[in-house]
Structure formats: structure tokens, C-alpha cells
Design an enzyme around this catalytic site. Structure first.
Site, PDB file in Angstrom:
ATOM      1  N   TYR A   1      22.661 -10.181  23.469  1.00  0.00           N
ATOM      2  CA  TYR A   1      23.463  -9.335  22.585  1.00  0.00           C
ATOM      3  C   TYR A   1      23.351  -7.855  22.980  1.00  0.00           C
ATOM      4  CZ  TYR A   1      24.592  -6.505  18.535  1.00  0.00           C
ATOM      5  OH  TYR A   1      25.113  -5.532  17.720  1.00  0.00           O
TER       6      TYR A   1
ATOM      7  N   CYS B   1      42.342  -9.157   3.825  1.00  0.00           N
ATOM      8  CA  CYS B   1      41.992  -9.514   5.204  1.00  0.00           C
ATOM      9  C   CYS B   1      43.251  -9.652   6.063  1.00  0.00           C
ATOM     10  CB  CYS B   1      41.214 -10.825   5.226  1.00  0.00           C
ATOM     11  SG  CYS B   1      40.811 -11.401   6.895  1.00  0.00           S
TER      12      CYS B   1
ATOM     13  N   ASP C   1      26.319 -11.745  17.477  1.00  0.00           N
ATOM     14  CA  ASP C   1      25.246 -11.619  16.494  1.00  0.00           C
ATOM     15  C   ASP C   1      25.696 -12.318  15.214  1.00  0.00           C
ATOM     16  OD1 ASP C   1      27.112  -9.884  15.398  1.00  0.00           O
ATOM     17  OD2 ASP C   1      25.697  -8.245  15.059  1.00  0.00           O
TER      18      ASP C   1
ATOM     19  N   CYS D   1      34.274  -9.081   6.364  1.00  0.00           N
ATOM     20  CA  CYS D   1      34.011 -10.532   6.317  1.00  0.00           C
ATOM     21  C   CYS D   1      32.512 -10.744   6.080  1.00  0.00           C
ATOM     22  CB  CYS D   1      34.471 -11.187   7.612  1.00  0.00           C
ATOM     23  SG  CYS D   1      34.520 -12.996   7.565  1.00  0.00           S
TER      24      CYS D   1
ATOM     25  N   TRP E   1      26.246   7.227  17.335  1.00  0.00           N
ATOM     26  CA  TRP E   1      26.189   6.674  18.693  1.00  0.00           C
ATOM     27  C   TRP E   1      27.554   6.189  19.173  1.00  0.00           C
ATOM     28  CZ3 TRP E   1      23.255   4.875  14.557  1.00  0.00           C
ATOM     29  CH2 TRP E   1      23.774   3.760  13.893  1.00  0.00           C
TER      30      TRP E   1
ATOM     31  N   GLU F   1      21.011   0.081  19.166  1.00  0.00           N
ATOM     32  CA  GLU F   1      21.046  -1.383  19.089  1.00  0.00           C
ATOM     33  C   GLU F   1      19.668  -1.968  18.771  1.00  0.00           C
ATOM     34  OE1 GLU F   1      23.582  -3.217  18.941  1.00  0.00           O
ATOM     35  OE2 GLU F   1      25.093  -1.740  19.499  1.00  0.00           O
TER      36      GLU F   1
END
Length: 351
Positions: free
Chosen positions: A119, A201, A137, A191, A23, A36
Site C-alpha cells: 500500500y 452517492c 487499504d 462510503c 501533503w 502514509e
């Protein structure tokens, strides 16, 4: 950390580390919306086969709107949270009937659609229509709370607006979709809740949580989820290859799915005590399964399946009428939408 630095580093990370997903790289609001909804409370590796099946079965929102709810639930079977599937179907009908088959292109208008929250509206607006609406989210909570030291309790509803405001200040007007997807991907793959990849990171030097030794404390979440235990005893009334089943109603789990006659208890009881609740005249007790544990987010279900062979057709019909059940052959049962718990039992014992 300065917002501009964070945005630039995040998008740079995304350009080399992003996941290749079907997507992505498209501006089709139907497919973005579908992905989603499927991925709400579902991992990508679990949701991806469902996305592919849905887009193959229903290539357009019109196709989905024209399907029956039972067909949609059957295709959704195994993903859980079945209200998502019912809302998915209702939303498709709204888009077709009220928006001439085209998704609205604004955040506020998208919020009016069934099953679309802040969201999902932000994801569609940014990915399909290039609007600067930030998504929030669990992944976003985790990344922003750790990097910027946001200590608001995410179990409180008002906290979503705090993170949303922070993200909306940073989201670049020329790359809103990349920013949102980068934030979600970084939280999902780098994360992570446990054992985040702090050593590699890009934000390590300025990450609040890393430098304060608070990786395990952020995001803050104080509210405990109460888990309800339920004890299900399923009675499978059988007669010459047919079984009695029913469609589950509203105000409980698995609405619209089909299962067997159910006796529910507040605590475990002996099978003999279950059978004492039934008129066994003209019925032979068959196989009795071992208890099966089925875990939902807020519930634990302990189920046993008891097969009961009904000798006479008249008795079978009477049970159907008295208990408000319907008779189905195995082929028809296979095609019915069913809870995973029931479907697994059928696959192992009857199909």
C-alpha cells in the site's frame, strides 16, 4: 458498472470534495511517505498534528535519519503501534545510507525499504513519481466491494491481490495520484463503514451493494480478532524526587518506551497480594490509583499504579540494581518516550 465510468465519476467527485491536506499537491516523496506511515491505522484528524510536528522537527529524511530512536519515539508518543516509529527511523537510515538520501521511484524498489508494504509503496510511487500503481487499504476494500460486488473475504491475505488487480486495471496512467487519493477519500468520507452517504452517492444507480441491500454485508470479513486481557500493577519506587524506571524490551508491546517496575498477573488480584511480592522494609506505601482500562487493537490492559516511598538512598540504589531499573528526575522522565497509559498517569499525578 463500467470501469471507465467509475473512474471518471470518482475523479470528478474528488475534484470538488477532496480534503485539503498539507501533503497533497506536492511531489516530495519524503513527506508523502511520512504522511502514509503516520496515517496507517490512524485517522487523519489524529495524525495531522504528528505530521506537522515531524516535518517541523525533521524537515528532511537526513534530519530524521540523524535523530536518535528515543527522540523519534518521544515525538511519536500517543500514536500507538510503536513498531511504525522504529521502522520509520530505520527506513530513513536506509534511504540515506543506501540510496544517497533519495527515495527510489519504483514500486518494487520502494518495497525493499523497511516498513514499506504494498500500500505505502503504491502511494509513494503514484503520488510522488506519477506511477500507475493502485493503493489498497480498508477504504479501497469497502468502496470496490460495494460498488462492484466483490465478495472475497478481506481477512484472507490473498484477497489483497484481488482488489489490487481490480484497481490496477482501472487506474488512469495520466492521473494515478488523483485516482488513488480519490478512492481513499471517498471511502474515508463518503462510503464509510457505518451510515454511508448513499443518498448523494454518484455511483448509487449502479452500486451492487446499494441495489442488492448488502451495504452492511460488504466487504466480507469473517475472521474475528481475539482480544487478550492483561493486568498490570506498576510499582513507582520514589526517593527525594527521583523515580525508578526501565526501557521495555522486544517481543512485547511498547518496545523502546519507558515504564515503571511491573508485576503482571493473568487475572485481577488485590493490591495487598501485589505488595506481598515486594520487600517493603524501609518503604512506605503511598497513593494507589484506581484501575485504569487501556485498549489496544488486540489487547485490553487493566493497570494500577502504586507509589512506594523509599526512605534510604542505599535501599533505592539496591532496588535499582536488583530490579534492573534506572533512576530519573521528573524533568528527565518528562523527556523519555513513554506509553500513553504511563504518560497520562504522570500528567495527572506528578507533572
Amino acid at each position: 458498472m463500467q470501469a471507465e465510468v467509475f473512474v471518471n465519476q470518482l475523479i470528478k467527485w474528488y475534484q470538488t470534495q477532496k480534503r485539503e491536506l498539507p501533503w497533497r499537491g506536492i511531489a516530495d516523496p519524503y513527506k508523502i511517505w511520512l504522511s502514509e506511515i503516520i496515517l496507517q491505522q490512524t485517522r487523519v484528524n489524529q495524525g495531522l498534528p504528528y505530521y506537522l510536528r515531524f516535518t517541523a522537527t525533521y524537515p528532511t529524511v537526513q534530519d530524521l535519519a540523524n535523530a536518535s530512536e528515543a527522540e523519534v519515539l518521544r515525538l511519536w508518543q500517543g500514536l500507538g503501534y510503536y513498531s511504525r516509529a522504529r521502522n520509520l527511523h530505520a527506513c530513513a537510515k536506509m534511504v540515506v545510507n543506501e540510496y544517497n538520501g533519495s527515495f527510489p521511484d519504483s514500486f518494487d524498489e520502494l518495497l525493499k525499504l523497511k516498513g514499506i508494504g504494498r500500500y505505502t509503496a503504491a502511494a509513494i510511487a503514484s503520488l510522488a513519481f506519477n506511477k500507475a500503481n493502485a493503493v489498497v487499504d480498508g477504504n479501497v476494500y469497502r468502496v470496490l466491494s460495494r460498488v462492484f460486488g466483490i465478495t472475497n473475504d478481506i481477512s484472507e491475505a490473498k484477497t489483497q491481490r484481488v482488489f489490487e488487480a481490480k484497481a490496477n486495471v482501472m487506474i488512469p496512467a495520466d492521473q494515478p495520484g488523483d485516482f488513488n487519493q480519490a478512492l481513499m477519500d471517498f471511502g474515508a468520507t463518503h462510503c464509510t463503514p457505518k451510515k454511508p452517504l448513499c443518498i448523494t452517492c454518484p455511483f448509487q444507480a449502479e452500486c451492487f451493494a446499494f441495489n442488492k441491500g448488502m451495504i452492511d454485508q460488504l466487504p466480507v470479513k469473517t475472521k474475528k480478532v481475539k482480544v487478550r486481557k492483561r493486568y498490570f500493577y506498576y510499582l513507582l519506587f520514589e526517593h527525594k524526587g527521583k523515580l525508578l524506571m526501565k526501557e521495555r524490551g522486544p517481543k512485547d508491546i511498547w518496545q523502546g518506551l519507558n515504564d515503571f517496575y511491573l508485576i503482571e498477573e493473568k487475572k485481577p488480584i488485590a493490591v495487598e497480594s501485589v505488595l506481598a511480592k515486594v520487600d517493603l522494609q524501609g518503604i512506605t506505601v503511598g497513593d494507589i490509583s484506581e484501575p485504569v482500562k487501556h485498549i489496544l487493537t488486540h489487547q485490553q490492559i487493566f493497570a494500577q499504579f502504586i507509589r512506594l516511598e523509599v526512605k534510604e538512598m542505599n535501599k533505592f540504589v539496591a532496588l535499582s540494581n536488583d530490579l534492573e531499573l534506572k533512576s530519573f528526575g521528573l524533568k528527565a522522565i518528562h523527556d523519555l518516550p513513554k506509553p500513553v497509559l504511563v504518560n497520562n498517569y504522570l500528567k495527572e499525578n506528578l507533572f
